[in-house]
Design a protein around this motif. Structure first.
Motif, PDB file in Angstrom:
ATOM      1  N   LEU A   1     -12.588 -21.451  12.411  1.00 42.75           N
ATOM      2  CA  LEU A   1     -11.776 -20.570  11.565  1.00 42.75           C
ATOM      3  C   LEU A   1     -11.571 -19.210  12.214  1.00 42.75           C
ATOM      4  N   THR A   2     -12.463 -18.876  13.145  1.00 43.75           N
ATOM      5  CA  THR A   2     -12.366 -17.588  13.838  1.00 43.75           C
ATOM      6  C   THR A   2     -12.722 -17.812  15.309  1.00 43.75           C
ATOM      7  N   ALA A   3     -12.671 -16.725  16.081  1.00 43.65           N
ATOM      8  CA  ALA A   3     -13.044 -16.852  17.500  1.00 43.65           C
ATOM      9  C   ALA A   3     -14.555 -16.609  17.675  1.00 43.65           C
ATOM     10  N   PHE A   4     -15.269 -16.327  16.594  1.00 36.09           N
ATOM     11  CA  PHE A   4     -16.710 -16.023  16.675  1.00 36.09           C
ATOM     12  C   PHE A   4     -17.522 -17.287  16.928  1.00 36.09           C
ATOM     13  N   PRO A   5     -18.756 -17.112  17.446  1.00 31.92           N
ATOM     14  CA  PRO A   5     -19.668 -18.255  17.468  1.00 31.92           C
ATOM     15  C   PRO A   5     -19.961 -18.692  16.022  1.00 31.92           C
ATOM     16  N   LEU A   6     -20.367 -19.970  15.848  1.00 30.97           N
ATOM     17  CA  LEU A   6     -20.437 -20.546  14.500  1.00 30.97           C
ATOM     18  C   LEU A   6     -21.244 -19.716  13.492  1.00 30.97           C
ATOM     19  N   LYS A   7     -22.430 -19.238  13.920  1.00 30.60           N
ATOM     20  CA  LYS A   7     -23.267 -18.505  12.961  1.00 30.60           C
ATOM     21  C   LYS A   7     -22.546 -17.273  12.434  1.00 30.60           C
ATOM     22  N   LYS A   8     -21.930 -16.563  13.367  1.00 31.80           N
ATOM     23  CA  LYS A   8     -21.228 -15.342  12.972  1.00 31.80           C
ATOM     24  C   LYS A   8     -19.990 -15.685  12.128  1.00 31.80           C
ATOM     25  N   GLU A   9     -19.350 -16.791  12.496  1.00 34.45           N
ATOM     26  CA  GLU A   9     -18.177 -17.209  11.729  1.00 34.45           C
ATOM     27  C   GLU A   9     -18.541 -17.472  10.261  1.00 34.45           C
ATOM     28  N   ILE A  10     -19.670 -18.154  10.073  1.00 31.75           N
ATOM     29  CA  ILE A  10     -20.095 -18.469   8.699  1.00 31.75           C
ATOM     30  C   ILE A  10     -20.342 -17.165   7.939  1.00 31.75           C
ATOM     31  N   GLN A  11     -21.062 -16.252   8.608  1.00 35.93           N
ATOM     32  CA  GLN A  11     -21.384 -14.960   7.977  1.00 35.93           C
ATOM     33  C   GLN A  11     -20.105 -14.207   7.583  1.00 35.93           C
ATOM     34  N   HIS A  12     -19.210 -14.123   8.534  1.00 35.86           N
ATOM     35  CA  HIS A  12     -17.965 -13.371   8.370  1.00 35.86           C
ATOM     36  C   HIS A  12     -17.085 -14.003   7.278  1.00 35.86           C
ATOM     37  N   THR A  13     -16.906 -15.312   7.363  1.00 35.24           N
ATOM     38  CA  THR A  13     -15.991 -15.989   6.434  1.00 35.24           C
ATOM     39  C   THR A  13     -16.571 -16.015   5.024  1.00 35.24           C
ATOM     40  N   LEU A  14     -17.897 -16.220   4.944  1.00 34.23           N
ATOM     41  CA  LEU A  14     -18.507 -16.237   3.605  1.00 34.23           C
ATOM     42  C   LEU A  14     -18.395 -14.875   2.915  1.00 34.23           C
TER      43      LEU A  14
END
Ligand SMILES: NC(=O)c1ccc[n+]([C@@H]2O[C@H](COP(=O)([O-])OP(=O)(O)OC[C@H]3O[C@@H](n4cnc5c(N)ncnc54)[C@H](O)[C@@H]3O)[C@@H](O)[C@H]2O)c1
Length: 558
Positions: free
Chosen positions: A143-156
């Motif tokens: 969903l983003t260009a971030f690594p998965l952990k950060k993506e989850i944090q950001h999107t949540l």
């Protein structure tokens, strides 16, 4: 492939849908990817012997490829368009199913409205770490260009408020076995089964027509059925409401064999003017007769404008208010004032006239932009401050539930605010005395709005600051305590309303505010009228406010 579904989207609205009375509602599961919507949904469906639907699976069947591949090929925007069509399609034909929606479904307010309107919604909430462990090896599009952990944090962080806003029940899932979580889910559903009740206020007018106000979550779908005001209906709405809801409302009337058409005008306060009024009059000429009814469908601008059009067309035809903004729901749709602005000022031309009925569905607020929602909150606080300490306390105590659009709280807010407003209106329909108390906070507020300029400060923000100024003067005059001023400021801040100009990085000279008030149309002679507080929940009209007092109170909120 997906061309069919896309053309359906671009054609505008999909077929009419309404929650069939007497049928059980769907149960919708929402939440981030990997929380267990499908697994738990299937178990629940089996247990309750209901149909299970997974919208992501349906979309994959429709587009003929995986969502991941579709994202890579066409991008997220194209996917979201298809998702919105699928939401509409599923909800228009399913009444008793368990439905699992994709994690991003809440990004479109239109989806939130439909899902809430047609189902009991459960937000399955799981901590970030668990989500990460569950989806790290799965085939899901990034969903983003971030690594998965950060993506989850950001999107949540972005989606959690939307999940909360969209749900009737929040279920924190534990690490215990699925069966355990299933039992908890069933328990929540049982406790939450109470059907939203219709709230009704019958307004008995002294000088004008009587009318009834109906308030209920989901009422939108029933308006066409219960509205029997004319033999032909015309929806007047602004361009935003046209795009969002007007076609659907028309379809609901069509389904009841009630002739209905739509007329819209460009959204915005600047269009609440004589030119738009004349254009609308020209457009309806000859097409409506005395038995026709105007449906004023929208925010306060539409209610004032469409109400004025109806009450002057052929010397007055009936109109129904269907407010869609919080301000319109609790304020402008009730009270009997309609009109337009002129170059000389706001609401300079208009009449006192009552609607035939008012239909309020708080679910319509799910698409209202936050800044417009806050406009209405300022008026709700005003109602509490001038008439009911209990109501003010309710707003303060439940500020987050209100901001998360929890429907039970909103329904109570709307009902209580209208009741307070009408208690003032009933005693003084033409605003000769007591009704003026509804102007609490508006004397300074109106001056700030005009002097700082529309677009820089909103009406709600200006009124909020105006209420603090009036509370300050009430304290200075020994009418309320300093603690009460603090409590008022605390309440406004909790509801995300400003209490000073500096908070908004704005400035206005106290001298200019004084001059403005002195020359305001509401000031008679040199006698400046102010609404002050004798207590939280009790207002009074004061007519001997001095220049020094005005300068001091404006300085306080600067
Ligand atoms: N007649 C009265 O007694 C009375 C009382 C108070 C205010 N007013 C009038 O009300 C007007 C302000 O009302 P308002 O704040 O509703 O303004 P508005 O009608 O302009 O609505 C604000 C914005 O929100 C949009 N909107 C409304 N409902 C929406 C929804 N559900 N989803 C998405 N967008 C939505 C509108 O299209 C508009 O862009 C002013 O003109 C004011 O003078 C009248």
């Amino acid at each position: 492939m997906c061309e069919k579904i896309l053309s359906e989207f671009f054609r505008g609205s999909t077929p009419a849908l309404s929650m069939k009375e007497g049928k059980e509602m769907n149960i919708s599961l929402i939440g981030y990817r990997g929380v267990g919507k499908t697994t738990l949904g299937k178990l629940l469906a089996k247990d309750l012997q209901k149909k299970f639907i997974d919208t992501d699976t349906l979309i994959e069947q429709e587009i003929g490829m995986s969502i991941k591949d579709f994202f890579a090929l066409k991008g997220e925007i194209a996917f979201r368009k298809i998702e919105t069509i699928m939401v509409d399609r599923v909800l228009s034909k399913e009444y008793n199913a368990i439905i699992s929606f994709g994690g991003g479904v809440v990004l479109n307010p239109k989806n939130i409205f439909h899902i809430r309107n047609h189902s009991k919604v459960i937000f399955l909430d799981v901590d970030e770490e668990t989500i990460y462990n569950r989806i790290k090896n799965s085939q899901r599009p990034a969903l983003t260009a971030f690594p998965l952990k950060k993506e989850i944090q950001h999107t949540l962080a972005q989606r959690r408020p939307l999940y909360l806003k969209s749900s009737d029940i929040v279920l924190q899932l534990t690490h215990r076995p699925l069966e355990f979580n299933l039992e908890r889910l069933k328990k929540c559903l049982k406790e939450n089964r109470i059907k939203a009740e219709m709230r009704r206020i019958n307004y008995q007018s002294n000088q004008l027509e009587n009318y009834s106000i109906f308030i209920r979550k989901g009422l939108f779908n029933e308006i066409a059925k219960i509205c029997n005001v004319g033999n032909r209906y015309l929806i007047i709405c602004d361009s935003n409401i046209h795009q969002l809801f007007a076609n659907r409302l028309k379809q609901l009337f069509d389904a009841e064999n009630k002739e209905c058409s739509i007329l819209s005008f460009p959204a915005g306060e600047e269009n609440k003017q004589l030119k738009t009024f004349c254009e609308l009059q020209e457009q309806i000429a000859l097409s409506l007769d005395r038995q026709s009814c105007v449906l004023a469908f929208g925010g306060g601008v539409t209610g004032d404008l469409a109400g004025f059009v109806a009450s002057t067309y052929m010397r007055g035809i009936p109109f129904v208010q269907i407010p869609t903004s919080l301000l319109a729901m609790i304020d402008s749709s009730v009270g009997g004032k309609v009109g337009v602005n002129t170059s000389k000022g706001k609401n300079c031309v208009g009449v006192f006239t009552n609607p035939s009925k008012v239909f309020i569905d708080p679910l319509l607020l799910t698409t209202l932009p936050k800044e417009n929602f806050v406009e209405g909150l300022a008026e709700a606080v005003k109602h509490g401050l001038i008439e009911s300490r209990d109501y003010f306390d309710f707003l303060l105590k439940n500020s987050s539930s209100i901001q998360n659009l929890e429907m039970n709280f909103l329904t109570k807010l709307i009902f209580d605010s209208i009741s307070i407003k009408l208690s003032f209106v009933q005693q003084d329909e033409k605003e000769a005395g007591r009704r003026k108390m509804l102007n609490f906070g508006h004397t300074v507020g109106h001056a700030l709005e005009e002097l700082i300029g529309y677009g820089n400060i909103s009406h709600g923000q200006a009124v909020s600051i105006g209420m603090v100024a009036a509370a300050f003067l009430s304290w200075k005059r020994g009418m309320i305590s300093r603690q009460q001023v603090n409590l008022i400021e605390h309440g406004l801040t909790k509801l995300e309303l400003p209490i000073s100009l500096r908070e908004l990085d704005l400035h206005c000279s106290p001298e200019c505010v004084y001059e403005f008030i002195l020359h305001d149309k509401k000031t008679i002679g040199n006698q400046i009228t102010f609404i002050l507080l004798q207590d939280i929940g009790k207002a009074t009209i004061i007519t001997d406010v001095t220049k020094e007092e005005i300068l001091e109170m404006v300085h306080y909120v600067s």
